[in-house]
Design a protein around this motif. Structure first.
Motif, PDB file in Angstrom:
ATOM      1  N   LEU A 332       0.798  -1.222   0.000  1.00 22.66           N
ATOM      2  CA  LEU A 332       0.000   0.000   0.000  1.00 22.66           C
ATOM      3  C   LEU A 332       0.835   1.278   0.000  1.00 22.66           C
ATOM      4  O   LEU A 332       0.272   2.376  -0.110  1.00 22.66           O
ATOM      5  N   ALA A 333       2.153   1.177   0.145  1.00 27.93           N
ATOM      6  CA  ALA A 333       2.986   2.378   0.244  1.00 27.93           C
ATOM      7  C   ALA A 333       4.149   2.309  -0.730  1.00 27.93           C
ATOM      8  O   ALA A 333       4.689   1.234  -1.004  1.00 27.93           O
ATOM      9  N   ARG A 334       4.515   3.474  -1.232  1.00 22.34           N
ATOM     10  CA  ARG A 334       5.708   3.622  -2.062  1.00 22.34           C
ATOM     11  C   ARG A 334       6.573   4.708  -1.436  1.00 22.34           C
ATOM     12  O   ARG A 334       6.394   5.899  -1.677  1.00 22.34           O
ATOM     13  N   VAL A 335       7.505   4.280  -0.586  1.00 22.90           N
ATOM     14  CA  VAL A 335       8.417   5.195   0.084  1.00 22.90           C
ATOM     15  C   VAL A 335       9.832   4.701  -0.195  1.00 22.90           C
ATOM     16  O   VAL A 335      10.094   3.501  -0.114  1.00 22.90           O
ATOM     17  N   TYR A 336      10.748   5.599  -0.497  1.00 26.74           N
ATOM     18  CA  TYR A 336      12.099   5.216  -0.900  1.00 26.74           C
ATOM     19  C   TYR A 336      12.724   4.235   0.101  1.00 26.74           C
ATOM     20  O   TYR A 336      12.636   4.459   1.304  1.00 26.74           O
ATOM     21  N   PRO A 337      13.319   3.108  -0.365  1.00 22.50           N
ATOM     22  CA  PRO A 337      13.722   2.808  -1.736  1.00 22.50           C
ATOM     23  C   PRO A 337      12.666   2.127  -2.604  1.00 22.50           C
ATOM     24  O   PRO A 337      12.991   1.677  -3.697  1.00 22.50           O
ATOM     25  N   ASN A 338      11.425   2.056  -2.131  1.00 27.50           N
ATOM     26  CA  ASN A 338      10.375   1.428  -2.928  1.00 27.50           C
ATOM     27  C   ASN A 338       9.621   2.437  -3.781  1.00 27.50           C
ATOM     28  O   ASN A 338       8.636   2.088  -4.434  1.00 27.50           O
ATOM     29  N   GLY A 339      10.043   3.678  -3.763  1.00 24.81           N
ATOM     30  CA  GLY A 339       9.407   4.741  -4.528  1.00 24.81           C
ATOM     31  C   GLY A 339      10.222   6.000  -4.343  1.00 24.81           C
ATOM     32  O   GLY A 339      11.289   5.981  -3.733  1.00 24.81           O
ATOM     33  N   SER A 340       9.714   7.126  -4.838  1.00 28.95           N
ATOM     34  CA  SER A 340      10.484   8.368  -4.766  1.00 28.95           C
ATOM     35  C   SER A 340      10.179   9.185  -3.520  1.00 28.95           C
ATOM     36  O   SER A 340      10.952  10.071  -3.148  1.00 28.95           O
ATOM     37  N   LYS A 437      11.982  -4.406 -10.058  1.00 28.14           N
ATOM     38  CA  LYS A 437      11.050  -4.494 -11.182  1.00 28.14           C
ATOM     39  C   LYS A 437      10.798  -5.963 -11.533  1.00 28.14           C
ATOM     40  O   LYS A 437      11.691  -6.806 -11.399  1.00 28.14           O
ATOM     41  N   PRO A 438       9.588  -6.283 -11.995  1.00 26.27           N
ATOM     42  CA  PRO A 438       9.256  -7.681 -12.308  1.00 26.27           C
ATOM     43  C   PRO A 438      10.250  -8.353 -13.247  1.00 26.27           C
ATOM     44  O   PRO A 438      10.547  -9.541 -13.082  1.00 26.27           O
ATOM     45  N   GLU A 439      10.791  -7.621 -14.201  1.00 27.36           N
ATOM     46  CA  GLU A 439      11.719  -8.235 -15.163  1.00 27.36           C
ATOM     47  C   GLU A 439      13.069  -8.602 -14.543  1.00 27.36           C
ATOM     48  O   GLU A 439      13.872  -9.313 -15.167  1.00 27.36           O
ATOM     49  N   HIS A 440      13.314  -8.142 -13.301  1.00 25.48           N
ATOM     50  CA  HIS A 440      14.584  -8.461 -12.637  1.00 25.48           C
ATOM     51  C   HIS A 440      14.422  -9.481 -11.514  1.00 25.48           C
ATOM     52  O   HIS A 440      15.393  -9.762 -10.793  1.00 25.48           O
ATOM     53  N   ARG A 441      13.249 -10.043 -11.345  1.00 31.01           N
ATOM     54  CA  ARG A 441      12.987 -10.895 -10.184  1.00 31.01           C
ATOM     55  C   ARG A 441      13.387 -12.351 -10.381  1.00 31.01           C
ATOM     56  O   ARG A 441      13.324 -13.130  -9.430  1.00 31.01           O
ATOM     57  N   VAL A 442      13.787 -12.730 -11.582  1.00 29.59           N
ATOM     58  CA  VAL A 442      14.279 -14.081 -11.847  1.00 29.59           C
ATOM     59  C   VAL A 442      15.638 -13.943 -12.525  1.00 29.59           C
ATOM     60  O   VAL A 442      15.743 -13.340 -13.599  1.00 29.59           O
ATOM     61  N   VAL A 443      16.670 -14.469 -11.898  1.00 29.28           N
ATOM     62  CA  VAL A 443      18.023 -14.404 -12.448  1.00 29.28           C
ATOM     63  C   VAL A 443      18.653 -15.785 -12.374  1.00 29.28           C
ATOM     64  O   VAL A 443      18.674 -16.411 -11.309  1.00 29.28           O
ATOM     65  N   GLU A 444      19.144 -16.263 -13.496  1.00 30.90           N
ATOM     66  CA  GLU A 444      19.894 -17.525 -13.555  1.00 30.90           C
ATOM     67  C   GLU A 444      21.210 -17.241 -14.272  1.00 30.90           C
ATOM     68  O   GLU A 444      21.220 -16.824 -15.426  1.00 30.90           O
ATOM     69  N   ALA A 445      22.321 -17.433 -13.554  1.00 32.51           N
ATOM     70  CA  ALA A 445      23.624 -17.059 -14.103  1.00 32.51           C
ATOM     71  C   ALA A 445      24.727 -17.735 -13.301  1.00 32.51           C
ATOM     72  O   ALA A 445      24.496 -18.217 -12.193  1.00 32.51           O
ATOM     73  N   PRO A 446      25.958 -17.744 -13.857  1.00 31.46           N
ATOM     74  CA  PRO A 446      27.089 -18.306 -13.122  1.00 31.46           C
ATOM     75  C   PRO A 446      27.425 -17.480 -11.884  1.00 31.46           C
ATOM     76  O   PRO A 446      27.263 -16.255 -11.864  1.00 31.46           O
ATOM     77  N   ALA A 447      27.909 -18.174 -10.866  1.00 34.05           N
ATOM     78  CA  ALA A 447      28.244 -17.518  -9.606  1.00 34.05           C
ATOM     79  C   ALA A 447      29.657 -16.958  -9.642  1.00 34.05           C
ATOM     80  O   ALA A 447      30.552 -17.503 -10.303  1.00 34.05           O
ATOM     81  N   ARG A 448      29.845 -15.881  -8.928  1.00 32.91           N
ATOM     82  CA  ARG A 448      31.177 -15.387  -8.591  1.00 32.91           C
ATOM     83  C   ARG A 448      31.180 -15.200  -7.081  1.00 32.91           C
ATOM     84  O   ARG A 448      30.340 -14.476  -6.528  1.00 32.91           O
ATOM     85  N   VAL A 449      32.134 -15.870  -6.412  1.00 32.28           N
ATOM     86  CA  VAL A 449      32.095 -15.993  -4.957  1.00 32.28           C
ATOM     87  C   VAL A 449      33.124 -15.070  -4.301  1.00 32.28           C
ATOM     88  O   VAL A 449      34.289 -15.027  -4.723  1.00 32.28           O
ATOM     89  N   PHE A 450      32.697 -14.373  -3.256  1.00 33.16           N
ATOM     90  CA  PHE A 450      33.563 -13.495  -2.475  1.00 33.16           C
ATOM     91  C   PHE A 450      33.300 -13.728  -0.989  1.00 33.16           C
ATOM     92  O   PHE A 450      32.245 -14.245  -0.605  1.00 33.16           O
ATOM     93  N   LYS A 517      16.912  -1.873  -5.857  1.00 37.12           N
ATOM     94  CA  LYS A 517      16.412  -2.417  -7.116  1.00 37.12           C
ATOM     95  C   LYS A 517      17.068  -3.720  -7.529  1.00 37.12           C
ATOM     96  O   LYS A 517      16.649  -4.347  -8.494  1.00 37.12           O
ATOM     97  N   ILE A 518      18.102  -4.162  -6.815  1.00 38.53           N
ATOM     98  CA  ILE A 518      18.800  -5.400  -7.165  1.00 38.53           C
ATOM     99  C   ILE A 518      18.142  -6.576  -6.465  1.00 38.53           C
ATOM    100  O   ILE A 518      17.936  -6.535  -5.245  1.00 38.53           O
ATOM    101  N   PRO A 519      17.818  -7.657  -7.174  1.00 39.26           N
ATOM    102  CA  PRO A 519      17.291  -8.842  -6.475  1.00 39.26           C
ATOM    103  C   PRO A 519      18.366  -9.424  -5.570  1.00 39.26           C
ATOM    104  O   PRO A 519      19.456  -9.778  -6.026  1.00 39.26           O
ATOM    105  N   ALA A 520      18.054  -9.503  -4.277  1.00 39.43           N
ATOM    106  CA  ALA A 520      19.061  -9.914  -3.294  1.00 39.43           C
ATOM    107  C   ALA A 520      18.465 -10.947  -2.350  1.00 39.43           C
ATOM    108  O   ALA A 520      17.546 -10.643  -1.595  1.00 39.43           O
ATOM    109  N   ALA A 521      18.992 -12.166  -2.401  1.00 38.74           N
ATOM    110  CA  ALA A 521      18.622 -13.214  -1.443  1.00 38.74           C
ATOM    111  C   ALA A 521      19.546 -13.054  -0.253  1.00 38.74           C
ATOM    112  O   ALA A 521      20.742 -13.361  -0.324  1.00 38.74           O
ATOM    113  N   ILE A 522      19.004 -12.571   0.841  1.00 40.16           N
ATOM    114  CA  ILE A 522      19.821 -12.214   1.998  1.00 40.16           C
ATOM    115  C   ILE A 522      19.493 -13.105   3.187  1.00 40.16           C
ATOM    116  O   ILE A 522      18.510 -13.836   3.186  1.00 40.16           O
ATOM    117  N   GLN A 523      20.364 -13.025   4.197  1.00 43.16           N
ATOM    118  CA  GLN A 523      20.176 -13.765   5.459  1.00 43.16           C
ATOM    119  C   GLN A 523      20.058 -15.268   5.194  1.00 43.16           C
ATOM    120  O   GLN A 523      19.299 -15.979   5.861  1.00 43.16           O
TER     121      GLN A 523
END
Length: 619
Positions: A332-340, A437-450, A517-523
């Motif tokens: 129900l809300a758009r407040v930064y970082p979910n909006g301007s 954004k919906p177009e960034h919510r699925v990512v399949e790619a090679p890993a780079r580990v740090f 805006k980056i899809p981030a699987a955290i914790q």
């Protein structure tokens, strides 16, 4: 009630029944004993009022009036806490006018993740919550008090104060914030300058000017991070006075609300109004706080903080509860970082009052709860105003005054909440999708580990990441290094995404309310430091983060993945020294997993520590 909200609440209550019953029994026993100062030896009691002068001393000596503890996170370095230097005097005067006494019982530490971001001190941040809880316990342990007023705002401070107060849950407790600073440089412009700096297109002077224009005066930072999520969540849980969260510092209304909190603390400490904090925080209020968090796309830190707070009240909250509620709670809300917009804009659009109104109307909040303002959540649809200098409450906005920022439940920005849970062969994780954004919510790619932000930054500057990539940053969990926030990653990852690459982050560290805006699987849990699957991921493994289906997978043969040697296990203990980090070694060893609140308290943390100790011994 919405059937899913009712079902989740009932499930939490059933799961928690033994622990909750034991907790409430303990509160009842403490309340029956009454104020301990009444039965203190004369020497003990004399120590308790020796520092007081005037009539307050006589009142405490006679044990006739309620005594309110003030526990404060004030310091004058941090903008969010600086306004609180005047509060104790206001509270003492107001408590006296209500027939009580107030004493400054103790201070708690308050650190700022904005200052320690990307530095060694950030590795103390998450543990500071439990230190604050213990400090609150020490302040209240003198047993001189009938109620408490808790002064705090940011990240770990509010959950820590609340956890500490719940250990004395027979006492009423009211949380008092400082309010947000006035709006400065728009958050979107600040983010733009940060990304330009990451690309080498802006100077350090440009960056410092932008940051100073954003963080410019006393009060809370105005983006919707953990600090402002704290305020909204605890207000909807009934722990603030209605409308207290986002009134700016330095105003007469802010002072009036603080004074009223002191008077109310006296009132609810006795008689028919007696309202102990351990009764305010129950299964329904915890669900209300969680629904409010989801409906506004709030901080991911609360996937740990709410679990830990609930546990302190004998309630077992799980990430499955978050996930199921998120599927039906609209955004129900758009407040930064979910909006301007910033939090002041949210408040002007209708704020907490309209949010509670529309969620109650949709059957998504429990109305029949106890609050510090009295019974029923309907009170929190009213806003505070001054009428001829006197504090009153009037009906809040019955509609949103800006639907670009705040919407009714009948017309949401999205049908589900801003937080989702992921699971798969890499473990369980949290993702905040409200700004992705919906177009960034699925990512399949090679890993780079740090294993550090610094190593990632060096690879980015060297041009090694100009491709589709899933960045894995491990050894960032609670047991590895205290689970710091990893915001130094975001500008560079934003650059890669803007260049057209598919980019995602997978980490056992934190990102908090500023996740963008980056899809981030955290914790990710179990974390790499305790032998979680993340410790077996190699550069080049194809990973898939799918926020739509809720999965987090490594496309590696299960037998091969299980048979791989654990890399960087256990973490390098020698690296966890300096900047006071060695002082927290005991907490790092004892802390529980992220999905159980990342807490050092209680049987969950103890059993987790015992299991990891046995695992290390066997190795």
């Amino acid at each position: 009630m919405h059937p899913v909200v009712a079902r989740v609440t009932a499930r939490i209550a059933a799961r928690s029944a033994p622990g909750r019953a034991s907790y409430l029994d303990r509160l009842a026993q403490a309340h029956r004993e009454g104020p301990a100062r009444r039965d203190m030896a004369c020497s003990n009691l004399a120590h308790g009022f020796a520092g007081i002068t005037g009539g307050d001393k006589d009142l405490l000596r006679a044990v006739r009036r309620p005594n309110v503890a003030i526990v404060s996170s004030y310091n004058d370095m941090l903008s969010a806490h600086q306004p609180m230097h005047e509060y104790p005097a206001w509270i003492k005067d107001a408590a006296r006018s209500a027939g009580g006494v107030a004493q400054f019982a103790g201070g708690v530490p308050a650190m700022c993740d904005g200052i320690t971001q990307g530095r060694a001190g950030m590795e103390l941040s998450l543990f500071s919550r439990d230190v604050i809880a213990m400090s609150t316990g020490i302040a209240l342990s003198h047993e001189m008090f009938d109620a408490a007023v808790l002064l705090g705002v940011c990240d770990k401070i509010v959950p820590g104060l609340l956890i500490g107060a719940l250990a004395f849950g027979h006492l009423p407790a009211i949380l008092v914030p400082a309010g947000p600073m006035s709006s400065g440089l728009p958050n979107s412009e600040k983010a733009r300058v940060r990304q330009l700096y990451a690309e080498g297109k802006a100077t350090r002077e440009d960056l410092l000017e932008a940051e100073a224009a954003s963080y410019h005066s006393p009060g809370t930072c105005t983006f919707y991070g953990t600090a402002n999520s704290n305020q909204l969540v605890v207000e909807v849980m009934g722990l603030h006075l209605p409308g207290a969260s986002f009134v700016p510092p330095g105003t007469r209304l802010r002072q009036a609300l603080t004074e009223e909190a002191a008077r109310r603390a006296v009132e609810i400490s006795r008689g028919d109004d007696y309202t102990p904090v351990g009764h305010v925080v129950d299964e329904k209020s915890v669900v209300n706080g969680l629904v409010a968090l989801l409906a506004t796309g709030g901080s991911t830190n609360h996937t740990m903080h709410l679990v830990a707070v609930a546990s302190a009240a004998g309630i077992e909250l799980s990430w499955d509860d978050f996930s199921e509620l998120s599927s039906v709670v609209p955004l129900l809300a758009r407040v930064y970082p979910n909006g301007s917009a910033d939090i002041n804009h949210f408040q002007a659009a209708g704020g907490v009052q309209f949010l509670v109104h529309t969620l109650l109307e949709a059957g998504l909040l429990h109305e029949d709860v106890r609050t510090v303002a009295g019974p029923g959540l309907e009170r929190y649809t009213r806003e505070p105003v001054l009428v001829e200098g006197a504090l009153q409450w009037r009906p809040g906005a019955g509609r949103s005054l800006d639907t670009d920022v705040l919407r009714p439940a009948s017309d949401p920005f999205a049908a589900d909440g801003g937080l989702r849970m992921l699971s798969g062969n890499l473990g369980r994780a949290v993702i905040k999708v409200s700004a992705v954004k919906p177009e960034h919510r699925v990512v399949e790619a090679p890993a780079r580990v740090f294993t550090s932000q610094e190593a990632f930054g060096a690879a980015f500057k060297a041009g090694e990441l100009e491709r589709d990539v899933v960045i894995v940053v491990r050894q960032q969990g609670p047991q590895a290094n205290g689970m710091p926030e990893l915001h130094k990653l975001i500008p560079a990852l934003g650059v890669l995404q803007d260049r057209g690459f598919k980019v995602a982050l997978v980490t056992d560290g934190r990102m908090s309310g500023a996740s963008g805006k980056i899809p981030a699987a955290i914790q990710v849990t179990p974390e790499a430091a305790v032998g979680g699957p993340l410790a077996r991921v190699r550069d080049g493994d194809v990973l898939r983060l799918d926020a739509e289906t809720g999965t987090l997978e490594a496309f590696v043969d299960p037998a091969e993945l299980a048979g791989r040697e654990l890399v960087d296990f256990p973490p390098d203990a020698q690296a966890w020294t300096g900047t006071g980090r060695e002082l927290f070694a005991a907490l790092r060893r004892a802390v529980g997993p992220a999905d159980r609140g990342a807490s050092v308290f209680g049987p969950i943390a103890a059993s987790h520590f015992e299991g990891q100790f046995n695992q290390e011994v066997s190795r």
